[in-house]
Design an enzyme around this catalytic site. Structure first.
Site, short mmCIF file in Angstrom:
data_model
loop_
_atom_site.label_atom_id
_atom_site.label_comp_id
_atom_site.label_asym_id
_atom_site.label_seq_id
_atom_site.Cartn_x
_atom_site.Cartn_y
_atom_site.Cartn_z
N VAL A 5 -47.59 69.00 41.42
CA VAL A 5 -47.55 68.55 40.03
C VAL A 5 -48.51 69.40 39.19
O VAL A 5 -48.14 69.87 38.10
CB VAL A 5 -47.90 67.05 39.92
CG1 VAL A 5 -48.18 66.64 38.47
CG2 VAL A 5 -46.78 66.19 40.51
N ALA B 184 -47.07 72.83 38.52
CA ALA B 184 -45.97 72.78 37.55
C ALA B 184 -46.47 72.45 36.14
O ALA B 184 -45.95 72.97 35.16
CB ALA B 184 -44.93 71.75 37.99
N GLU B 185 -47.45 71.58 36.05
CA GLU B 185 -47.93 71.13 34.75
C GLU B 185 -48.83 72.15 34.04
O GLU B 185 -48.69 72.37 32.85
CB GLU B 185 -48.70 69.80 34.89
CG GLU B 185 -47.83 68.61 35.24
CD GLU B 185 -46.96 68.14 34.08
OE1 GLU B 185 -47.11 68.63 32.94
OE2 GLU B 185 -46.12 67.26 34.34
N SER B 186 -49.78 72.74 34.79
CA SER B 186 -50.79 73.55 34.13
C SER B 186 -51.13 74.86 34.84
O SER B 186 -51.96 75.62 34.34
CB SER B 186 -52.09 72.75 34.00
OG SER B 186 -52.66 72.56 35.30
#
Length: 188
Positions: free
Chosen positions: A57, A60-62
């Protein structure tokens, strides 16, 4: 003939070294880094979520950029919207947070991992639905479940109506698999 045999063996050994040592090192260093690993492991364990999913996560997010901020205003490594972060903090009986607090890696990972665990619980362990909710919002996923007759057994990523959410879920699950294969040796 002797020189070509020696060269062939050197290439075989070099290839073996690259695939056994070099490629995983390069993948861990450049493609699938695991910064703040102690926090990721601790929060994943505390919330009974695979560390590889949390790392997937974050990537993918940052891309592990703790200063990341999206156009809509999501903050930090796990890209939490301030309203969501404040709600999570209330659930955890935490003190009121500032946006600066939300950006701190330890706080962001703690809140984001708790929320991921919450979504996994809400959707009976279904990673596809939980990740879709993390990206598009619980309300959208609940609406889709009603509209399309999805159950907690749903796994057809290609049927998710939002292209961004489809891509996000597929990316996080791919990231999770890579983190598991690259770092699982370190966890045993």
């Amino acid at each position: 003939m002797r020189g070509s045999t020696f060269l062939a063996w050197c290439l075989v050994l070099l290839g073996w070294y690259y695939f056994c040592v070099g490629e995983p090192y390069l993948a861990r260093t450049y493609a699938y880094p695991l910064e703040h690993s102690e926090i990721v492991y601790a929060e994943a364990q505390a919330n009974k979520v695979p560390y590889s999913l949390v790392a997937g996560v974050i990537l993918a997010e940052s891309k592990f950029n703790e200063h990341a901020e999206s156009a809509p205003g999501a903050l930090g490594l796990m890209q939490l919207m301030p309203d969501t972060a404040h709600w999570i903090a209330e659930q955890l009986d935490e003190a009121k947070l500032t946006d600066s607090d939300i950006r701190k890696p330890a706080t962001n990972i703690k809140l984001g991992t708790w929320y991921l665990a919450y979504l996994l619980d809400e959707f009976k362990g279904n990673k596809v639905l939980a990740l879709a909710a993390y990206n598009a919002g619980r309300g959208h996923v609940e609406e889709w479940m009603t509209q399309y007759g999805w159950t907690t057994e749903f796994d057809a990523i290609d049927e998710i109506p939002f292209p961004e959410t489809r891509e996000y879920v597929a990316t996080v699950l791919k990231n999770e698999a890579h983190y598991e294969s690259l770092y699982s040796v370190n966890r045993k």
